[in-house]
Design an enzyme around this catalytic site. Structure first.
Site, PDB file in Angstrom:
ATOM      1  N   CYS A 120       0.616  -1.064   0.047  1.00  0.00           N
ATOM      2  CA  CYS A 120      -0.167   0.145  -0.211  1.00  0.00           C
ATOM      3  C   CYS A 120       0.976   1.600  -0.275  1.00  0.00           C
ATOM      4  O   CYS A 120       0.744   2.327  -0.579  1.00  0.00           O
ATOM      5  CB  CYS A 120      -0.711   0.022   0.683  1.00  0.00           C
ATOM      6  SG  CYS A 120      -1.790  -1.251   1.404  1.00  0.00           S
ATOM      7  N   HIS A 263      -3.530   7.209   2.251  1.00  0.00           N
ATOM      8  CA  HIS A 263      -3.783   5.658   1.749  1.00  0.00           C
ATOM      9  C   HIS A 263      -4.905   5.703   1.878  1.00  0.00           C
ATOM     10  O   HIS A 263      -5.653   5.639   3.801  1.00  0.00           O
ATOM     11  CB  HIS A 263      -3.344   5.024   1.656  1.00  0.00           C
ATOM     12  CG  HIS A 263      -3.345   3.451   1.828  1.00  0.00           C
ATOM     13  ND1 HIS A 263      -3.957   2.753   0.686  1.00  0.00           N
ATOM     14  CD2 HIS A 263      -2.952   1.945   2.526  1.00  0.00           C
ATOM     15  CE1 HIS A 263      -4.164   1.462   0.658  1.00  0.00           C
ATOM     16  NE2 HIS A 263      -3.909   1.384   2.231  1.00  0.00           N
ATOM     17  N   ASN A 293     -10.473   0.166  -0.852  1.00  0.00           N
ATOM     18  CA  ASN A 293      -8.583  -0.331  -0.851  1.00  0.00           C
ATOM     19  C   ASN A 293      -7.842  -0.935  -1.755  1.00  0.00           C
ATOM     20  O   ASN A 293      -7.931  -1.788  -1.786  1.00  0.00           O
ATOM     21  CB  ASN A 293      -8.064  -0.872   1.160  1.00  0.00           C
ATOM     22  CG  ASN A 293      -6.854  -0.437   1.398  1.00  0.00           C
ATOM     23  OD1 ASN A 293      -5.705  -0.632   0.306  1.00  0.00           O
ATOM     24  ND2 ASN A 293      -6.457  -0.904   2.071  1.00  0.00           N
TER      25      ASN A 293
END
Ligand code: UT7
Length: 343
Positions: A120, A263, A293
């Site tokens: 990520c 994020h 996500n």
């Protein structure tokens, strides 16, 4: 000997792409022991996009890359950029990297091309290496892409991961500039990692530690796993420290940050982070409700969303921060460019 001033690096293009298939919470609740209420209150996610079977990370990356080139006023042709850097957790194949084929499909000639595996945090790692290449004089322009198809690595029986992750791609063009004061310039980078906690987010099989074995396919092993609670705590702490140390280094106070682009892991993480940084919650850019996500694609998708809605105005101060498997984390500070039309 003449002293050559190092160039600065500016964002000069931005593009994104989501696969058309939208998955609602109710669709997931139809086959998993979960419900819209749990997913919405615990994560902030309402829908996410999943690529149709047969669509790869490279396919999404090509679309986002094309749009970013166009946004930068560049044609997809040899010489348009000097390198293509692709951040992804879900490459088209274990070998070779996906970036060379993306570069070839974008007609970018023999530009250097490589993948970054920062999960990520991958997009910020990619921005860091690409900008360092430009500052070192190795490249003038680099296409930086974050692209993922998590739908291909999710365990369909695991409700804790299936409801969270989505597919998508976003890209920026980074360009050398002699005007370090112009809007769009990168002002600082902070990166870090803690591999002692690598087990918190991993795909156990498919690498050299545990080869995929067709004669003995472990049931869960090929799938993405995450220890959500421990990751949650580490995410907030690491992003907070990374962001704070970068702000200290470049001399911004937290109230000078116009937009916090974190994020998109969980809306509760983003709100907790904003509170701990003492940045008003409404300055946090949030698009997780619509995309979930998307790991390495998360930051550029959030930037594209906020630009398209007119939120990121020229010259505003933007703080990017991310956290992910590895563990890895990073932050980038920049001002938002002038006249950037998002593709
Ligand atoms: O992108 C890289 C970084 N990733 C992250 O930062 C993710 C960080 N973690 C998170 O966002 C959260 O930890 C999750 C969203 C993954 C989980 O939320 P949580 O509030 O930490 O829930 P939990 O794992 O503590 O689970 C609470 C309860 C459990 O039931 P019991 O043990 O209390 O009976 C889970 O079994 O919720 C249950 N649960 C679910 N219930 C309905 C877990 N997943 C689900 C689900 N639907 N999908």
């Amino acid at each position: 000997m003449a002293h050559h001033q190092r160039p600065a690096v500016a964002v000069t293009g931005l593009g994104s792409h989501l696969p058309p298939r939208r998955i609602t919470n109710d669709e997931l609740a139809a086959r998993l022991d979960t419900d819209d209420e749990w997913i919405t209150t615990r994560t902030g996610i309402r829908t996410r996009h999943w690529a149709s079977p047969g669509t790869s990370t490279g396919d999404l990356a090509v679309e986002a890359g094309l749009r970013a080139l166009k946004s930068a006023g560049l044609r997809p042709e040899p010489g348009a950029v000097d390198a293509v850097v692709l951040a992804t957790t879900t490459p088209d194949h274990p070998c070779p990297a996906t970036a060379p084929s993306v570069a070839a499909r974008l007609q970018l000639g023999t530009a250097a091309a490589y993948d970054i595996a920062g999960v990520c945090s991958g997009f910020l790692y990619a921005m860091a290496t690409a900008s360092a290449q430009i500052i070192a004089g190795q490249a003038e322009r680099i296409l930086v892409i974050g692209a993922e198809t998590y739908s291909t690595i999710l365990n369909p029986a695991d409700r804790t991961t299936s409801v969270i992750f989505g597919d998508g791609a976003g890209a920026v063009v980074l360009s050398a500039t002699r005007d370090a004061d112009r809007p769009g310039v990168l002002l600082g980078v902070d990166l870090g990692a803690d591999g002692s906690r690598a087990d918190l987010i991993r795909i156990p099989a498919g690498g050299s530690r545990q080869r995929a074995n067709p004669d003995d396919p472990g049931l869960e092993d090929p799938y993405f796993t995450m220890q959500g609670k421990q990751v949650f705590t580490a995410a907030v702490t690491r992003m907070q420290h990374s962001a704070t140390s970068l702000l200290d280094r470049i001399g911004w106070s937290t109230d000078q940050v116009d937009h916090l682009v974190g994020h998109q892991a969980n809306v509760r993480i983003l709100k907790t982070l904003a509170r701990q940084l003492e940045i008003p919650e409404e300055r946090a850019v949030i698009n997780i409700d619509r995309v979930g996500n998307t790991s390495a694609a998360s930051i550029p998708l959030a930037l594209a969303d906020a630009t398209a809605s007119g939120r990121l105005t020229p010259g505003s101060r933007v703080l990017l921060t991310a956290f992910g498997g590895g563990l890895t984390w990073g932050s980038v500070a920049l001002t938002w460019p002038d006249n950037l039309s998002v593709g």
